[in-house]
Scaffold this motif. Structure first.
Motif, mmCIF file in Angstrom:
data_model
loop_
_atom_site.group_PDB
_atom_site.id
_atom_site.type_symbol
_atom_site.label_atom_id
_atom_site.label_comp_id
_atom_site.label_asym_id
_atom_site.label_seq_id
_atom_site.Cartn_x
_atom_site.Cartn_y
_atom_site.Cartn_z
ATOM 1 N N SER A 81 -43.293 17.453 -28.429
ATOM 2 C CA SER A 81 -41.913 18.023 -28.929
ATOM 3 C C SER A 81 -40.428 17.247 -29.127
ATOM 4 C CB SER A 81 -41.909 19.069 -29.016
ATOM 5 O OG SER A 81 -42.282 20.081 -27.571
ATOM 6 N N LYS A 93 -40.910 12.256 -23.258
ATOM 7 C CA LYS A 93 -41.494 11.230 -23.764
ATOM 8 C C LYS A 93 -41.423 10.172 -23.267
ATOM 9 C CE LYS A 93 -41.669 12.523 -27.861
ATOM 10 N NZ LYS A 93 -41.158 13.966 -27.210
ATOM 11 N N SER A 94 -40.173 9.393 -23.392
ATOM 12 C CA SER A 94 -39.634 7.976 -23.455
ATOM 13 C C SER A 94 -39.273 7.971 -22.062
ATOM 14 C CB SER A 94 -38.138 8.135 -24.120
ATOM 15 O OG SER A 94 -38.447 8.108 -25.074
ATOM 16 N N ASP A 139 -40.916 19.158 -11.598
ATOM 17 C CA ASP A 139 -40.706 18.977 -11.101
ATOM 18 C C ASP A 139 -39.515 20.412 -10.381
ATOM 19 O OD1 ASP A 139 -37.750 17.402 -11.775
ATOM 20 O OD2 ASP A 139 -39.550 17.519 -12.886
ATOM 21 N N VAL A 140 -38.876 21.174 -12.422
ATOM 22 C CA VAL A 140 -38.382 21.866 -11.890
ATOM 23 C C VAL A 140 -38.563 23.170 -11.699
ATOM 24 C CG1 VAL A 140 -37.423 23.191 -14.144
ATOM 25 C CG2 VAL A 140 -36.391 20.897 -14.331
ATOM 26 N N GLY A 192 -34.995 15.233 -30.353
ATOM 27 C CA GLY A 192 -34.360 13.626 -30.987
ATOM 28 C C GLY A 192 -33.610 12.126 -31.114
ATOM 29 N N THR A 232 -34.900 9.869 -29.670
ATOM 30 C CA THR A 232 -35.799 8.097 -30.209
ATOM 31 C C THR A 232 -36.230 8.718 -31.575
ATOM 32 O OG1 THR A 232 -36.944 8.921 -28.064
ATOM 33 C CG2 THR A 232 -38.170 7.276 -30.086
ATOM 34 N N ALA A 288 -32.440 10.751 -23.160
ATOM 35 C CA ALA A 288 -31.160 11.698 -23.027
ATOM 36 C C ALA A 288 -31.353 13.267 -23.439
ATOM 37 C CB ALA A 288 -30.145 11.391 -24.514
HETATM 38 N N1 LIG Z 1 -36.431 17.170 -14.332
HETATM 39 C C1 LIG Z 1 -36.680 16.591 -15.088
HETATM 40 N N2 LIG Z 1 -36.391 15.785 -15.969
HETATM 41 C C2 LIG Z 1 -37.394 15.521 -17.294
HETATM 42 C C3 LIG Z 1 -38.421 14.992 -16.533
HETATM 43 N N3 LIG Z 1 -38.794 14.277 -17.728
HETATM 44 C C4 LIG Z 1 -37.972 14.369 -19.075
HETATM 45 N N4 LIG Z 1 -36.533 14.214 -18.482
HETATM 46 C C5 LIG Z 1 -35.252 14.822 -18.640
HETATM 47 O O1 LIG Z 1 -35.331 15.275 -19.766
HETATM 48 C C6 LIG Z 1 -34.293 15.397 -20.845
HETATM 49 C C7 LIG Z 1 -35.437 13.921 -22.330
HETATM 50 O O2 LIG Z 1 -35.822 13.085 -22.064
HETATM 51 P P1 LIG Z 1 -36.371 11.836 -22.792
HETATM 52 O O3 LIG Z 1 -37.434 10.944 -22.667
HETATM 53 O O4 LIG Z 1 -35.306 11.771 -23.664
HETATM 54 O O5 LIG Z 1 -37.234 12.572 -24.040
HETATM 55 P P2 LIG Z 1 -38.073 12.565 -25.483
HETATM 56 O O6 LIG Z 1 -39.372 13.267 -25.346
HETATM 57 O O7 LIG Z 1 -37.343 10.942 -25.644
HETATM 58 O O8 LIG Z 1 -36.488 13.348 -26.359
HETATM 59 P P3 LIG Z 1 -37.084 12.758 -28.053
HETATM 60 O O9 LIG Z 1 -36.678 11.615 -28.020
HETATM 61 O O10 LIG Z 1 -35.376 13.574 -28.650
HETATM 62 O O11 LIG Z 1 -38.274 12.862 -28.360
HETATM 63 C C8 LIG Z 1 -33.641 13.843 -19.828
HETATM 64 O O12 LIG Z 1 -32.772 14.237 -19.676
HETATM 65 C C9 LIG Z 1 -34.627 13.405 -19.138
HETATM 66 O O13 LIG Z 1 -34.060 12.677 -18.421
HETATM 67 C C10 LIG Z 1 -38.996 15.333 -15.479
HETATM 68 O O14 LIG Z 1 -40.473 15.291 -15.418
HETATM 69 N N5 LIG Z 1 -37.965 16.249 -15.031
#
Ligand SMILES: Nc1nc2c(ncn2[C@@H]2O[C@H](COP(=O)(O)OP(=O)(O)OP(=O)(O)O)[C@@H](O)[C@H]2O)c(=O)[nH]1
Ligand SMILES: [Mg+2]
Length: 611
Positions: free
Chosen positions: A9, A14-15, A124-125, A33, A35, A29
């Motif tokens: 989701s 993911k990124s 970690d959270v 949305g 990516t 970030a």
């Molecule tokens: N505390 C914590 N934050 C995380 C972790 N993984 C990702 N984040 C944070 O979660 C947010 C989203 O991370 P992304 O990798 O951009 O998420 P995404 O799933 O690619 O998001 P979309 O491309 O918008 O679908 C960022 O602020 C990351 O720093 C984690 O394991 N722990």
């Protein structure tokens, strides 16, 4: 090559995980949305396997354009023999929301015989708050392996690699009751599973509410928004100043040492005027681009930007846009090109088109060197309160807002004139949780941005400065710039810029800046370098101050650069993304005329006051 799909989701991480596993640098970030396209890279630990990063989707029924991309690609991937398995990422702190999608993914993968591994991210959270996720229970209920991981700290990532390197089961995947279950039942099941195996999330939600009651409050939220935006622009000056001085000092130091070593006069003049004064004048501004990207990264990753988008939704609606336009517009303050791509996340096609119209007016980082140069030349550098207050920062804030305001004015007018064409879909934005920003990815992104700026703009600047230097130096070897080939060309363009109070040197610099805005600085640096005759490097700001440029002309230049669409790449991407060459052409001509007329008005009006 075998492929592994990484799906999940929006905003589940993911990124960040993708970057960790592949060593690449996709944008990360804290905003759903981010990516908007499929991207892939080879796993560092298993180079024969390719990992595919997806835009986030809430379910397998796509709503927005980037979800359509993801869902369409996923459906094809299920039938693709190269796809060996699927990693479904869930946000362990928001389990129920992720689980509905996960159940859909597991069901569809089962139907097509593709194995799935669920990765429970953000562990970690949970650890930090002493919360538990029943991994074994969840795994048994989903008939799927579940691995707890943290993309941020790297916890559990080795186990993911180990799982990916194990041979796949011969017989395909187990068939659970899910294979035949319709979506409506899966939704209820997700709720039950989250309650049975998930952490108690009220602890996490409480702090979020406290912060939101401040940042989303109609009074404190509004004030906080303006203070944060103001500090952002002030810091571009205050925090970058030492690094900018250092770059300037290093260039002057090198020029003093390198130029005298060159025996040939032409070579020495070329190195001093074109390389140190021309290209060097532009390099001085790279620290500012780094600082701007870094602070925007911090704001995005903390979760604040999504609040800012919410605060801006109402005002943006007044101007015909939506809160979802906020992120593309804000990305536009770094560069219009990713901003145009980011606009894919806007579901309504009409609003997307309006956002395209506003993006080129956002004060992008290519404008930053031009603004900084002119502001530094005209506005005193005094600061107070340890750099928090200062005239230059205020001027930067002003010109940034001027550009944004012009963009909004245009969309406001167009949406009112064209009416129905730009009707909206409802504004739905999921607020991400507040988080402590991840410094390393932000730092990496800022370094990449600065590097990209130097390499991409550097090539254009070098070519144009070389051309300008040759035209300005010959035929009289730099003895009289006015009589050079450049001087002669300059007199042809001069009448066009006279109504703005600008002489031919500025006219030529504006002309070259249609290749890319930052070329303006390089061209002026070269012209003043040739004119300065001596080999010692004088900062460009000082040259401008002694060139008797009137305040009105300085302001006219600022306004001209704030509005004109001087970027070939933006025009190309605009035509591609809007599927209309007409739009880019109309915008180019319209914004040039507007910039020109506004420049004349500013010059004339300032003249009445300053004389
Ligand atoms: N505390 C914590 N934050 C995380 C972790 N993984 C990702 N984040 C944070 O979660 C947010 C989203 O991370 P992304 O990798 O951009 O998420 P995404 O799933 O690619 O998001 P979309 O491309 O918008 O679908 C960022 O602020 C990351 O720093 C984690 O394991 N722990
Ligand atoms: Mg992403």
């Amino acid at each position: 090559m075998s492929k592994i799909i990484l799906i999940g989701s929006p905003n589940s991480g993911k990124s960040l995980l993708f970057n960790r596993l592949t060593g690449l640098a996709h944008k990360v970030a804290n905003f759903p949305g981010i990516t908007v396209d499929i991207g892939s890279g080879n796993l560092q630990a298993l180079p024969d396997k390719q990992l595919v990063d997806f835009p986030g989707t809430y379910s397998l029924q796509a709503i927005s354009a980037e979800e359509e991309v993801a869902v369409g690609y996923f459906e094809n991937a299920l039938c693709d023999p190269e796809v060996e398995q699927v990693l479904c990422l869930i946000d362990a702190t928001r389990l129920e929301k992720s689980l509905y999608f996960t159940l859909q993914v597991i069901r569809d993968c089962e139907r097509h015989g593709k194995p799935v591994t669920v990765l429970a991210n953000m562990i970690d959270v949970l650890d930090k708050h002493g919360l538990d996720l029943d991994v074994e229970g969840l795994s048994a209920a989903l008939y799927t392996p579940v691995l707890p991981i943290s993309g941020r700290t790297g916890k559990g990532v080795d186990a993911v690699i180990a799982a990916l390197s194990r041979p796949l089961p011969e017989a395909g995947v187990t068939r659970s009751h899910l294979t035949e279950t319709p979506d409506a039942i899966l939704r209820g099941e997700a709720h039950q599973l989250a309650r049975r195996f998930g952490p108690r999330d009220d602890i996490l939600i409480r702090t979020q509410h406290r912060l939101d009651s401040f940042f989303l409050h109609s009074l404190t939220g509004g004030v906080a928004f303006f203070v944060i935006m103001y500090l952002l622009f002030q810091s571009i000056f205050t925090w970058s100043a030492p690094a900018m001085d250092a770059v300037e000092g290093a260039l002057a130091w090198s020029a003093d040492r390198v130029v005298p070593l060159l025996g040939n006069q032409v070579a020495a003049d070329f190195t001093a005027d074109a390389l140190f004064s021309g290209v060097g004048a532009f390099l001085v501004f790279v620290p500012q681009i780094f600082v701007l990207t870094f602070i925007i990264g911090l704001l995005e990753d903390s979760g604040y930007m999504a609040r800012a988008a919410l605060i801006c939704h109402k005002p943006l609606r007044f101007f015909g846009l939506t809160g979802k336009s906020f992120i593309p517009l804000l990305s536009g303050t770094a560069c219009a090109i990713p901003a145009i791509y980011a606009a894919r996340a806007i579901d309504s096609p009409g609003k997307r088109l309006l956002t395209y119209m506003a993006i080129p007016l956002m004060p992008c980082s290519a404008r930053l060197p031009v603004y900084s140069l002119l502001i530094a030349a005209f506005i005193p550098a005094q600061t107070a309160l340890g750099g928090l207050l200062g005239w230059q920062g205020l001027a930067m804030f002003g010109i940034y807002f001027f550009g944004m305001f012009c963009g909004l004015l245009i969309t406001g007018l167009v949406s009112r004139v064209a009416g129905q064409r730009y009707q909206d879909l409802p504004f739905v934005l999921e607020l991400p949780p507040y988080r402590v920003p991840g410094f390393v990815p932000i730092l990496r992104n800022s370094v990449n941005r600065a590097r990209h700026f130097v390499t991409k703009a550097g090539k254009i600047i070098f070519t144009v400065t070389l051309l300008i230097w040759v035209l300005g130096y010959f035929p009289n070897y730099g003895a009289d710039l006015g009589q050079s080939w450049l001087g002669q060309i300059g007199r042809v363009v001069e009448p066009l810029f006279e109504p703005l109070g600008l002489d031919w040197r500025y006219g030529v610099a504006i002309f070259t800046s249609f290749a890319a805005r930052e070329v303006f600085v390089g061209t002026l640096g070269t012209i003043f370098g040739i004119e300065g005759a001596d080999e010692n490097m004088v900062p460009l700001v000082e040259h401008i101050q002694s060139s008797q440029l009137a305040l009105g002309s300085g302001l006219a230049l600022l306004v001209f650069f704030a509005i004109a669409l001087q970027c070939v790449s933006t025009l190309a991407i605009l035509s591609k993304e809007s599927s209309s060459r007409g739009l880019a052409l109309k915008m180019f001509c319209g914004y040039f005329l507007l910039a020109y007329v506004a420049g004349i008005v500013v010059y004339q009006v300032t003249g009445w006051f300053v004389g």
